[in-house]
Design an enzyme around this catalytic site. Structure first.
Site, mmCIF file in Angstrom:
data_model
loop_
_atom_site.group_PDB
_atom_site.id
_atom_site.type_symbol
_atom_site.label_atom_id
_atom_site.label_comp_id
_atom_site.label_asym_id
_atom_site.label_seq_id
_atom_site.Cartn_x
_atom_site.Cartn_y
_atom_site.Cartn_z
ATOM 1 N N GLY A 44 -9.216 5.244 7.082
ATOM 2 C CA GLY A 44 -8.402 5.086 6.015
ATOM 3 C C GLY A 44 -9.003 3.569 5.317
ATOM 4 O O GLY A 44 -9.440 2.874 6.105
ATOM 5 N N GLN A 49 -7.864 -4.011 0.438
ATOM 6 C CA GLN A 49 -8.868 -4.181 1.491
ATOM 7 C C GLN A 49 -10.230 -4.723 0.981
ATOM 8 O O GLN A 49 -11.257 -5.276 1.854
ATOM 9 C CB GLN A 49 -9.178 -3.369 2.548
ATOM 10 N N CYS A 92 -7.572 -2.190 12.540
ATOM 11 C CA CYS A 92 -7.763 -2.357 11.052
ATOM 12 C C CYS A 92 -9.029 -2.810 10.524
ATOM 13 O O CYS A 92 -9.563 -3.829 11.185
ATOM 14 C CB CYS A 92 -6.568 -3.300 10.740
ATOM 15 N N LEU A 93 -9.652 -2.503 9.654
ATOM 16 C CA LEU A 93 -11.051 -2.927 8.956
ATOM 17 C C LEU A 93 -10.931 -4.466 8.801
ATOM 18 O O LEU A 93 -11.976 -4.873 8.588
ATOM 19 C CB LEU A 93 -11.378 -2.016 8.126
ATOM 20 N N HIS A 134 -0.039 3.146 7.557
ATOM 21 C CA HIS A 134 -0.857 1.952 8.031
ATOM 22 C C HIS A 134 -1.503 1.533 6.650
ATOM 23 O O HIS A 134 -1.301 0.468 6.230
ATOM 24 C CB HIS A 134 -1.844 2.224 8.816
ATOM 25 N N GLU A 135 -1.738 2.736 5.685
ATOM 26 C CA GLU A 135 -2.437 2.417 4.481
ATOM 27 C C GLU A 135 -1.362 2.016 3.300
ATOM 28 O O GLU A 135 -1.572 0.973 2.625
ATOM 29 C CB GLU A 135 -3.441 3.576 3.998
ATOM 30 N N HIS A 138 -0.430 -1.465 3.780
ATOM 31 C CA HIS A 138 -1.454 -2.518 3.175
ATOM 32 C C HIS A 138 -0.971 -2.753 1.527
ATOM 33 O O HIS A 138 -1.169 -3.688 0.966
ATOM 34 C CB HIS A 138 -2.786 -1.893 3.101
#
Ligand SMILES: O=C(O)C[C@@H](Cc1ccccc1)[C@H](O)SCc1ccccc1
Ligand SMILES: [Zn+2]
Length: 172
Positions: A44, A49, A92-93, A134-135, A138
């Site tokens: 994702g 990000q 998380c990236l 989660h996205e 963000h």
């Protein structure tokens, strides 16, 4: 492939603004995000990000060896959440190499615009529900470490702040 914004960069805490028009630029941004996500690799990615504060996210929860199923969600809105909750070990990236258990509603319904600007709605459970939540977090400047204890969160932020300093120093 775009550079990823890493904790503690304050950009990650911005609330992203809705996408007004879905044009070639937005579709190119979505493609850039998918390329960056697959390269990471991740399942994702939210536009913030890669430093773009727009309400746009991409995801692909297909398994290794399965047919890829890239999905683009524009101006997503959670319209239903189950009482039942599930726990996943999330990463998380933007917070590399840190994982923690996060509890979220197990199933959700999401309304959104797809890459052609068409109104869609999806019912999700399992990893898709977790990844979507989660996205969408963000897009509201919320990170999965906001669900762990303050003690642990402060430790993670301190660790990444220190790393950012040394990373900066190296750059010089
Ligand atoms: O938004 C991101 O940073 C990508 C996240 C998406 C995600 C987080 C937690 C749970 C599911 C998805 C990941 O870092 S992508 C890497 C990954 C892959 C499989 C499972 C967990 C994390
Ligand atoms: Zn993330």
């Amino acid at each position: 492939i775009k550079p990823l914004i890493i904790l503690p960069d304050p950009i990650l805490r911005q609330v992203s603004t809705p996408v007004e028009t879905i044009d070639a630029d937005i579709r190119r941004l979505a493609d850039d995000m998918l390329e960056t996500m697959y390269d990471a690799p991740g399942i994702g990615l939210a536009a913030i990000q890669i430093g773009v504060p727009r309400r746009l996210l991409v995801l692909d929860v297909s398994k290794e060896g399965e047919e890829k199923t890239p999905l683009v969600f524009i101006n997503p809105k959670i319209v239903k959440s189950s009482e039942e909750r599930s726990v996943y070990e999330e990463g998380c990236l933007s917070i590399p190499d840190y994982y923690a258990e996060v509890e979220r509603p197990a199933a959700i319904a999401v309304e959104y615009l797809d890459r052609d600007g068409k109104q869609q709605s999806v019912e999700a459970d399992g990893l898709l529900a977790t990844c979507l939540q989660h996205e969408i977090d963000h897009l509201n400047g919320v990170l999965f470490i906001d669900y762990i204890s303050k003690l642990k969160r402060d430790m993670v932020i301190r660790k990444f702040t220190k790393a950012a300093k040394t990373r900066g120093a190296k750059a010089i």
